[in-house]
Design an enzyme around this catalytic site. Sequence first.
Site, short mmCIF file in Angstrom:
data_model
loop_
_atom_site.label_atom_id
_atom_site.label_comp_id
_atom_site.label_asym_id
_atom_site.label_seq_id
_atom_site.Cartn_x
_atom_site.Cartn_y
_atom_site.Cartn_z
N ARG A 52 95.20 17.39 11.32
CA ARG A 52 95.88 17.38 10.02
C ARG A 52 95.06 18.25 9.07
O ARG A 52 93.96 18.68 9.42
CB ARG A 52 96.14 15.96 9.48
CG ARG A 52 95.20 14.89 9.81
CD ARG A 52 93.81 15.07 9.23
NE ARG A 52 93.86 15.33 7.80
CZ ARG A 52 92.91 15.90 7.11
NH1 ARG A 52 91.79 16.31 7.69
NH2 ARG A 52 93.01 16.10 5.81
N ALA A 54 96.07 21.42 6.06
CA ALA A 54 96.96 22.58 6.12
C ALA A 54 96.45 23.71 7.04
O ALA A 54 97.17 24.12 7.97
CB ALA A 54 97.23 23.08 4.71
N GLN A 202 92.08 9.38 4.63
CA GLN A 202 91.35 10.61 5.03
C GLN A 202 90.01 10.71 4.31
O GLN A 202 89.06 11.28 4.84
CB GLN A 202 92.19 11.86 4.70
CG GLN A 202 93.42 12.05 5.57
CD GLN A 202 94.65 11.45 4.93
OE1 GLN A 202 94.58 10.48 4.19
NE2 GLN A 202 95.80 12.03 5.22
N ASP A 243 98.16 21.95 0.22
CA ASP A 243 99.04 22.28 1.35
C ASP A 243 100.00 23.42 1.03
O ASP A 243 100.52 24.06 1.93
CB ASP A 243 99.85 21.04 1.75
CG ASP A 243 98.94 20.06 2.46
OD1 ASP A 243 98.14 19.40 1.77
OD2 ASP A 243 98.99 20.00 3.70
N ASN A 253 99.52 18.67 -2.92
CA ASN A 253 98.38 18.17 -2.13
C ASN A 253 98.61 16.68 -1.86
O ASN A 253 99.59 16.09 -2.33
CB ASN A 253 97.05 18.42 -2.85
CG ASN A 253 95.86 18.18 -1.94
OD1 ASN A 253 95.84 18.67 -0.80
ND2 ASN A 253 94.87 17.44 -2.39
N LYS A 254 97.70 16.09 -1.13
CA LYS A 254 97.80 14.70 -0.72
C LYS A 254 98.18 13.78 -1.88
O LYS A 254 97.68 13.93 -2.99
CB LYS A 254 96.43 14.29 -0.14
CG LYS A 254 96.30 12.86 0.36
CD LYS A 254 97.40 12.46 1.32
CE LYS A 254 97.58 13.41 2.47
NZ LYS A 254 98.86 13.18 3.20
#
Length: 354
Positions: A52, A54, A202, A243, A253-254
């Site tokens: 995982r 990008a 993460q 990403d 993003n996350k």
Amino acid sequence: MSGAQANAVETLRWCDGHLEMIDQRVLPAQFRYLSYDSAEAVAQGIRDMVVRGAPAIGVAAAYGVALEALRRRDASPSEFTGLMERAFAVLAASRPTAVNLFWALARMRLRWQALASESLPVQAQALLDEAHEILAEDIRVNRALGAHGAALLADGTRVLTHCNAGALATAGHGTALGVIRSAVEAGKRVSVIADETRPFLQGARLTAWEMVQERIPVTLITDNMAGFLMSRGEIDAVIVGTDRVAANGDVANKIGTYMVAVLAHRHGIPFYVACPTSTIDMAIANGAAIPIEERAHAEVTGFRDYQWAAEGVLVRNPAFDVTPAELVTALITERGVVYRPNRERLEALTKATA
Ligand code: MRU
């Protein structure tokens, strides 16, 4: 593997005709590589989050194309074309938000098209060479953006980061964590505050692990503690990865990144986004048009086999959010730092030669 600079963490590696990827689902409790030999299997690995982040997803997809070409090189040319088209489609459908996936597939397709007059074994080998080059290039790019970003950090900076934009999210060195690694290599004492990053953790599992491995001081917090630490003056800068950056500078993003950006703005803390230029998608006008992945509800209702939420509860699980460009202090790329990103500045950046 190709001639990339040595890295502490080899997220993806080519080994005896197979792609090997660190299984990021089980870190840090277990460190193991899983082996892949087809586009379908690599797509599954991306979907399941074995790999995982990008840039790492993009590199994996490039190897997925090469693996398929290698295992189909004895097919007839017309069969080969059909099977390769299927491989491209299956990889493109694996995850929607990170543009690096589509960037890598487009690059592999261009290379394949240029090989049309060659035999299938020659095509397959050239596609493998291209995947090796994409991997090596990713590490070079991260080191370059790391150097640009490191110059922004004073000795003693305490950096909050969200999710994992480290070596594990790339072919090596990392983007946000690449900036931190480069600053440390330059002799600066930088410490990291890692957001846990619900629901997939993460930050707690991957960022904390990477930093601990390299003895870079890291403090883990749950996502809802960031505001308190900022209000107490314990955070000097935020650095995250992304990403996809839209043409106007909006950043996907996350999930949770937007919340951090709003807090940083409130407290006058610089909010930096580190990414390769391949993450900038000039075809998407603004963040509202970026596809946002929705993931399984089980990620929110529990973790792995354990469920803590009430049975029958409604759940949302968007995996990414969008931070408006106005909250971004600067993008840190391999071509330099772009303050207050907007369409004009991103056009100039993406047209410039690297
Ligand atoms: O769902 P993930 O773990 O793939 O999300 C990763 C992120 O949001 C990273 O911050 C982003 O990909 C940048 S990685 C250098």
